[in-house]
Design an enzyme around this catalytic site. Sequence first.
Site: not given
Length: 496
Positions: A55, A62, A85, A197, A283
Site C-alpha cells: 500500500y 484510500g 491533498h 500520514n 474559597r
Amino acid sequence: MTVLTLEGHGLTIDKMKSFLADAGSTIEISEGAYENVRRSRRIVEDIIEHEKTIYGITTGFGLFSDVRISKDRTQDLQVNLIRSHSCGVGRPFGEHTVLAMMVLRLNTLLKGHSGVTVALVDQLKTFINERIIPKVPEQGSLGASGDLAPLSHLAIALIGEGEVYHKGELRESKSVMESLGITPLTLEAKEGLALINGTQPMTAQGLINYIEAGKLMDDSVWIASLTHQALNGITDAFNEKVHTSRGYPEQVEVARQLRSYLEGSSLTTRQGEVRVQDGYSLRCIPQVHGASLQTLAYVKDKLEIEMNAANDNPLVFGEDEVISGGNFHGQPIAIAMDLLKIGTAEIANISERRIERLVNPSLNGDLPAFLSPEEGLQSGAMILQYSAASLVSENKTLAHPASVDSIPSSANQEDHVSMGTIGSRHARDIIDNMRNVLATELFIALTAVEIKGIDGLSPKTREKFDTYRGIVDFIGHDRNFSKDIKILSDALRVVD
C-alpha cells in the site's frame, strides 16, 4: 544557542520549549537515526525493484488502494498525492506551530519505519535550521489518515511549490530556495505518503497549547491571590489540613502556593473577622484550579508519546514486514485536547467570577462600584466584566468535544476519524480567551489592591504588583482599556 539532536526517540516538551524559545536554535540528526533511515529505505527500494504489492508504494491511496502502480510511475504517484491533498483552507497556523510540526515529523521519520531517503530528512533539517516556514492553512483535516491537508502544504514546500514565510516575508517556496541555493526535493516512492500520514499538526498545536496552558495555570494562582487580598479574603480555607484531608495532590499544591503568595499580607482576614466564609470563587480556588491542573499531566503524557511515535502507514519493520495499520489515527491526541479544553475553560470561568466580585458593589466590600473614579460620570471597569463574560461563554461552545464527532471519508474506506486537529485548534482558542480573562482580572485587581493599600500586600504579590503596574496604569479615568488588556495578555504569553 540551543542545539536539539533528533534520534527518533527521547523528544520531550521541555526540549521543544527550549528549541522554540531560541530564535537561533538548530537541529542535528544522530548518526544512529541516519542509519535507521538508510536501513528502511533499502527495504522500500527492494519492494519497488521486485514490484511487490505494498500500500502506498506500489498502489494508490484510500479507496484506490487496490490499484497497482508501475515502478516507472512511483515518483508521479507521490507528487500527485501532495498536490491533490494540498487543499487546506482558512487562516494559516502560526509560524512556531509549523516549525514544531516540521521537527516532530522529522523525528518520526528518523525512527526508521517510514522508508524515506536521507535526502528527504536533510531537506526537512535545512528548512528547520534556515527557518523556512511553510504556509499551512489550519482547516481541512479530519485527524485520521493523519492530518493530510495540513501536512501536504508542509510537504509541497519541500519540492519548491506553495508559499513559505522566511525572515518575516511570505514568498513562493521556489524563490526562497533559489535565493539560498537549496534544490527542490524530488519525492521518491512512498515519500509523499510518509510526509503526510501523521498527527503532527494536532500534536504541534497541542504542544504549544500545553506550554501556554501550563504557564497560565501558574499565573492564575498569583493573580487570584491579588484578587483575594483586594477582597479581604479569608485564608483559613487554604489550611493544609483541609486539602490533605481530601487527597488530590494538585489541590494540595495550589493551596500551598496560595499560602505562600499570601504570607505576610495585612489585607487578608481570618474566618469570622469580616465574614465567616468567602464565595466559592475565592474559597474554592485550590479545588477548581487543582482539578484543571490534573488535565495537564494527562495531556503531557499523551503528547510526549505521540511526539516520539511511528504514525506513518505502512510501517517498515524488516525485509518481509511492511505492515499497513492505523497509527495515523489521532484519537489519543483528540481526547487529550478535549480534556485540556475543559481544564482551561474552567480556569477562565472562575476568574470571571472573581472579576464580578471585584466590580460588583454588592460583593466587593468597600471598593467603589466598578472601581469607578467618579461613580455615574465614569463607568470604570463595568464593561471589562462584560468582555470577560463574553469570552467564557464563547469558551463553553468551543469546549464541546471534537473527539466524539466523526464523518466517513474516501467512499467509506476511512469511516471513523478523530477530528483531533479541530480539538487542538479550539483548545488554542480557549487558551487565548483564558489569557485575556486572566489579564482582565489582573488589570482590575491591580487597581483594587492599590485602592485598598499596596503596603498591605504580601511580599510575593507586591513583587508581582510592581512588575505589572510598571506596564499598565491605574484605572484613574475612563479610557480605551483594550490596550491595557492586550499589554497584560502579551506579557502572560510564552510563545509569540
